[in-house]
Design a protein around this motif. Structure first.
Motif, PDB file in Angstrom:
ATOM      1  N   LEU A 221       0.860  -1.185   0.000  1.00 22.42           N
ATOM      2  CA  LEU A 221       0.000   0.000   0.000  1.00 22.42           C
ATOM      3  C   LEU A 221       0.895   1.234   0.000  1.00 22.42           C
ATOM      4  O   LEU A 221       1.439   1.607   1.036  1.00 22.42           O
ATOM      5  CB  LEU A 221      -0.918   0.012   1.226  1.00 22.42           C
ATOM      6  CG  LEU A 221      -1.747   1.285   1.443  1.00 22.42           C
ATOM      7  CD1 LEU A 221      -2.714   1.526   0.281  1.00 22.42           C
ATOM      8  CD2 LEU A 221      -2.503   1.232   2.770  1.00 22.42           C
ATOM      9  N   PRO A 222       1.097   1.890  -1.153  1.00 22.70           N
ATOM     10  CA  PRO A 222       1.905   3.114  -1.184  1.00 22.70           C
ATOM     11  C   PRO A 222       1.068   4.317  -0.774  1.00 22.70           C
ATOM     12  O   PRO A 222      -0.039   4.527  -1.286  1.00 22.70           O
ATOM     13  CB  PRO A 222       2.328   3.215  -2.655  1.00 22.70           C
ATOM     14  CG  PRO A 222       1.223   2.539  -3.409  1.00 22.70           C
ATOM     15  CD  PRO A 222       0.669   1.470  -2.499  1.00 22.70           C
ATOM     16  N   LEU A 223       1.574   5.103   0.144  1.00 22.48           N
ATOM     17  CA  LEU A 223       0.873   6.311   0.561  1.00 22.48           C
ATOM     18  C   LEU A 223       1.125   7.446  -0.428  1.00 22.48           C
ATOM     19  O   LEU A 223       2.145   7.471  -1.121  1.00 22.48           O
ATOM     20  CB  LEU A 223       1.310   6.725   1.959  1.00 22.48           C
ATOM     21  CG  LEU A 223       1.078   5.703   3.076  1.00 22.48           C
ATOM     22  CD1 LEU A 223       1.479   6.298   4.425  1.00 22.48           C
ATOM     23  CD2 LEU A 223      -0.369   5.221   3.102  1.00 22.48           C
ATOM     24  N   GLN A 224       0.188   8.368  -0.502  1.00 23.58           N
ATOM     25  CA  GLN A 224       0.317   9.552  -1.335  1.00 23.58           C
ATOM     26  C   GLN A 224       0.358  10.788  -0.439  1.00 23.58           C
ATOM     27  O   GLN A 224       0.301  10.673   0.791  1.00 23.58           O
ATOM     28  CB  GLN A 224      -0.845   9.611  -2.343  1.00 23.58           C
ATOM     29  CG  GLN A 224      -0.810   8.453  -3.330  1.00 23.58           C
ATOM     30  CD  GLN A 224      -1.988   8.420  -4.291  1.00 23.58           C
ATOM     31  OE1 GLN A 224      -2.717   7.429  -4.379  1.00 23.58           O
ATOM     32  NE2 GLN A 224      -2.189   9.486  -5.040  1.00 23.58           N
ATOM     33  N   LEU A 225       0.499  11.955  -1.044  1.00 26.13           N
ATOM     34  CA  LEU A 225       0.581  13.185  -0.274  1.00 26.13           C
ATOM     35  C   LEU A 225      -0.827  13.672   0.065  1.00 26.13           C
ATOM     36  O   LEU A 225      -1.688  13.762  -0.807  1.00 26.13           O
ATOM     37  CB  LEU A 225       1.338  14.256  -1.059  1.00 26.13           C
ATOM     38  CG  LEU A 225       2.795  13.913  -1.399  1.00 26.13           C
ATOM     39  CD1 LEU A 225       3.409  15.015  -2.250  1.00 26.13           C
ATOM     40  CD2 LEU A 225       3.616  13.694  -0.138  1.00 26.13           C
ATOM     41  N   HIS A 266       5.273   8.058   1.120  1.00 23.77           N
ATOM     42  CA  HIS A 266       5.636   8.761  -0.111  1.00 23.77           C
ATOM     43  C   HIS A 266       7.022   9.384   0.055  1.00 23.77           C
ATOM     44  O   HIS A 266       7.345   9.919   1.123  1.00 23.77           O
ATOM     45  CB  HIS A 266       4.603   9.852  -0.393  1.00 23.77           C
ATOM     46  CG  HIS A 266       4.716  10.450  -1.757  1.00 23.77           C
ATOM     47  ND1 HIS A 266       5.664  11.401  -2.077  1.00 23.77           N
ATOM     48  CD2 HIS A 266       4.001  10.231  -2.893  1.00 23.77           C
ATOM     49  CE1 HIS A 266       5.524  11.748  -3.342  1.00 23.77           C
ATOM     50  NE2 HIS A 266       4.522  11.053  -3.863  1.00 23.77           N
ATOM     51  N   PRO A 267       7.863   9.326  -0.987  1.00 28.54           N
ATOM     52  CA  PRO A 267       9.224   9.863  -0.841  1.00 28.54           C
ATOM     53  C   PRO A 267       9.272  11.358  -0.551  1.00 28.54           C
ATOM     54  O   PRO A 267      10.255  11.839   0.011  1.00 28.54           O
ATOM     55  CB  PRO A 267       9.885   9.538  -2.195  1.00 28.54           C
ATOM     56  CG  PRO A 267       8.765   9.221  -3.123  1.00 28.54           C
ATOM     57  CD  PRO A 267       7.672   8.659  -2.289  1.00 28.54           C
ATOM     58  N   GLU A 296       9.697   3.757   5.344  1.00 28.11           N
ATOM     59  CA  GLU A 296       9.818   5.124   4.850  1.00 28.11           C
ATOM     60  C   GLU A 296      10.443   5.165   3.464  1.00 28.11           C
ATOM     61  O   GLU A 296      10.281   6.137   2.729  1.00 28.11           O
ATOM     62  CB  GLU A 296      10.684   5.954   5.811  1.00 28.11           C
ATOM     63  CG  GLU A 296      10.039   6.258   7.147  1.00 28.11           C
ATOM     64  CD  GLU A 296       9.048   7.401   7.063  1.00 28.11           C
ATOM     65  OE1 GLU A 296       8.968   8.054   5.995  1.00 28.11           O
ATOM     66  OE2 GLU A 296       8.329   7.636   8.057  1.00 28.11           O
ATOM     67  N   SER A 297      11.184   4.129   3.117  1.00 29.44           N
ATOM     68  CA  SER A 297      11.892   4.076   1.838  1.00 29.44           C
ATOM     69  C   SER A 297      11.795   2.654   1.309  1.00 29.44           C
ATOM     70  O   SER A 297      11.099   1.817   1.876  1.00 29.44           O
ATOM     71  CB  SER A 297      13.356   4.490   2.033  1.00 29.44           C
ATOM     72  OG  SER A 297      14.008   3.559   2.902  1.00 29.44           O
ATOM     73  N   GLY A 298      12.492   2.369   0.221  1.00 24.58           N
ATOM     74  CA  GLY A 298      12.473   1.007  -0.286  1.00 24.58           C
ATOM     75  C   GLY A 298      12.657   0.958  -1.790  1.00 24.58           C
ATOM     76  O   GLY A 298      12.207   1.851  -2.519  1.00 24.58           O
ATOM     77  N   ASP A 299      13.318  -0.095  -2.246  1.00 20.64           N
ATOM     78  CA  ASP A 299      13.599  -0.297  -3.667  1.00 20.64           C
ATOM     79  C   ASP A 299      12.381  -0.926  -4.332  1.00 20.64           C
ATOM     80  O   ASP A 299      12.090  -2.111  -4.146  1.00 20.64           O
ATOM     81  CB  ASP A 299      14.824  -1.200  -3.817  1.00 20.64           C
ATOM     82  CG  ASP A 299      15.233  -1.404  -5.263  1.00 20.64           C
ATOM     83  OD1 ASP A 299      14.513  -0.919  -6.160  1.00 20.64           O
ATOM     84  OD2 ASP A 299      16.262  -2.063  -5.492  1.00 20.64           O
ATOM     85  N   LEU A 300      11.671  -0.129  -5.139  1.00 22.03           N
ATOM     86  CA  LEU A 300      10.480  -0.646  -5.809  1.00 22.03           C
ATOM     87  C   LEU A 300      10.825  -1.725  -6.827  1.00 22.03           C
ATOM     88  O   LEU A 300       9.992  -2.577  -7.131  1.00 22.03           O
ATOM     89  CB  LEU A 300       9.729   0.507  -6.496  1.00 22.03           C
ATOM     90  CG  LEU A 300       9.114   1.544  -5.561  1.00 22.03           C
ATOM     91  CD1 LEU A 300       8.519   2.694  -6.354  1.00 22.03           C
ATOM     92  CD2 LEU A 300       8.045   0.902  -4.679  1.00 22.03           C
ATOM     93  N   GLY A 301      12.050  -1.677  -7.334  1.00 21.28           N
ATOM     94  CA  GLY A 301      12.484  -2.718  -8.271  1.00 21.28           C
ATOM     95  C   GLY A 301      12.512  -4.095  -7.630  1.00 21.28           C
ATOM     96  O   GLY A 301      12.346  -5.105  -8.313  1.00 21.28           O
TER      97      GLY A 301
END
Length: 407
Positions: A221-225, A266-267, A296-301
């Protein structure tokens, strides 16, 4: 054909000024309205009108300028900014074309340029068969021409733009920003969060490695702004707390018992909300303790190919997820929310879904989106701006847009 372009508010960079210079060199008439001191700074002394009135009077001001100068086109960044809403509505009624820039649908080497609206207001068809038909005969654009875009360039422009805003009480006393918080609070949040990112990255990378090595199914689940127009104007959710509550309520009822939910921030989040605390409260409320992870971060690849599925509202990450073949459900209606690309049922049904996006449909979709709405370049660094100015002309100058030609 010689046209008259009116520039409204742009990004915090010299991009609009450079684009205006190019259109002027091509023989078009160029006009500009500044709404605050940052706009004035980045327009760089070129002739412009300064709008110092209240928002309620903007429509009449625009109508006068449209008619006096014979405006045929207007250019702006973000169609949901308060200063742009009356402009978009009025221009449509007068037959004036509106060209809207936004961040790219397909990143990192593209920005978006559409006529009349973007995101939920995009004129792109919502018919997968149309994309199959037209995308199959278009070239494969791949990732576009790359360029180096240091984040520091974006930061420097943003700081300069907002430092100029110190003069707003004198020069533009009626101006009110569209941003949810003022720049000082925003920068304080960024400084704290970015200072901790090296620590977060080590912890997050270790967590991701454990998830993948353990072969336990997980959903992302990626958060948005919270202040993004994608959430504020194009979704059912008030903010990310609202989203997490909705998703976790469904997850606890319908997801496989051994599945985990990985929530990624979100970055560009300002760090003003303590999401760990919010998640801990929701875990307890929905009896999900031990099944929710937060990074808080992470390699989406690494993450996307390993995930069982991605749940998003309308993030551009959803498009990336579809592109790598990961099952994806969109809780709003982004341009990629098409049968064959995203799951079309309810979220409760998604957790048991095993169908993957159709690779050939995504190829056709991607070709059509790039051909009709994407500009190879960027807004903030010198090379990116130069590329974006050159590539924007194919969408700005023709009487009929590439999308019109395909339709």
């Amino acid at each position: 054909m010689r046209r008259s372009f009116l520039f409204l508010q742009g990004v915090c960079s010299p991009f609009f000024a450079r684009l205006a210079d190019r259109l002027s060199a091509d023989g078009h008439r160029v006009f500009k309205i500044n709404f605050n001191a940052g706009d004035l700074l980045y327009w760089g002394g070129r002739p412009a009108w300064n709008y110092r009135g209240k928002l309620a009077g903007l429509r009449a001001f625009l109508d006068e300028k449209y008619r006096q100068q014979g405006i045929t086109d207007q250019v702006l960044f973000g169609d949901r900014r308060p200063v742009h809403r009356p402009a978009v509505d009025l221009a449509s009624s007068l037959g004036i074309r509106t060209h809207v820039f936004e961040e790219g649908y397909l990143r990192p080497h593209w920005v978006t340029l559409e006529r009349e609206g973007v995101n939920g207001h995009s004129l792109l068809p919502r018919d997968p068969d149309w994309f199959r038909r037209v995308g199959a005969r278009l070239p494969d654009y791949r990732n576009g021409k790359p360029f180096h875009a240091p984040f520091s360039a974006r930061v420097a422009h943003d700081v300069c733009y907002h430092l100029a805003g110190v003069a707003n009480p004198v020069l533009f006393s009626a101006y009110r920003t569209h941003a949810p918080v003022n720049a000082a609070i925003e920068y304080a949040g960024y400084l704290k969060r970015f200072a901790l990112l090296p620590l977060y990255r080590r912890q997050d990378d270790a967590l991701i490695d454990r998830l993948i090595a353990g072969r336990q199914p997980f959903y992302l689940l990626p958060l948005q702004l919270n202040g993004d127009a994608q959430i504020r104007d194009h979704s059912r959710f008030n903010d990310m707390n609202d989203l997490m509550e909705f998703v976790m309520a469904s997850f606890t009822r319908h997801a496989p018992d051994n599945a985990r939910l990985l929530i990624k921030n979100h970055p560009l989040d300002m760090g003003l909300r303590n999401y760990r605390r919010v998640i801990a409260g929701l875990e307890k409320r929905f009896a999900l303790t031990g099944r929710i992870d937060y990074i808080e971060s992470g390699d989406l690849g690494k993450l996307l190919p390993a995930a069982r599925g991605v749940v998003t509202v309308n993030s551009t990450l959803g498009c990336l997820s579809v592109g790598v073949g990961c099952p994806t459900v969109a809780l709003s209606d982004p341009i990629y929310n098409l049968p064959g690309l995203t799951f079309q049922g309810k979220l409760d049904e998604f957790w048991g879904n095993q169908s993957r996006p159709e690779a050939e449909l995504f190829r056709c979709f991607r070709n059509a989106v790039i051909h009709t709405t994407q500009v190879n370049g960027g807004f903030y660094c010198r090379d990116g701006i130069s590329m974006a100015v050159n590539d924007s002309l194919r969408l700005l100058e023709p009487e009929r847009s590439p999308l019109d030609e395909l339709l």
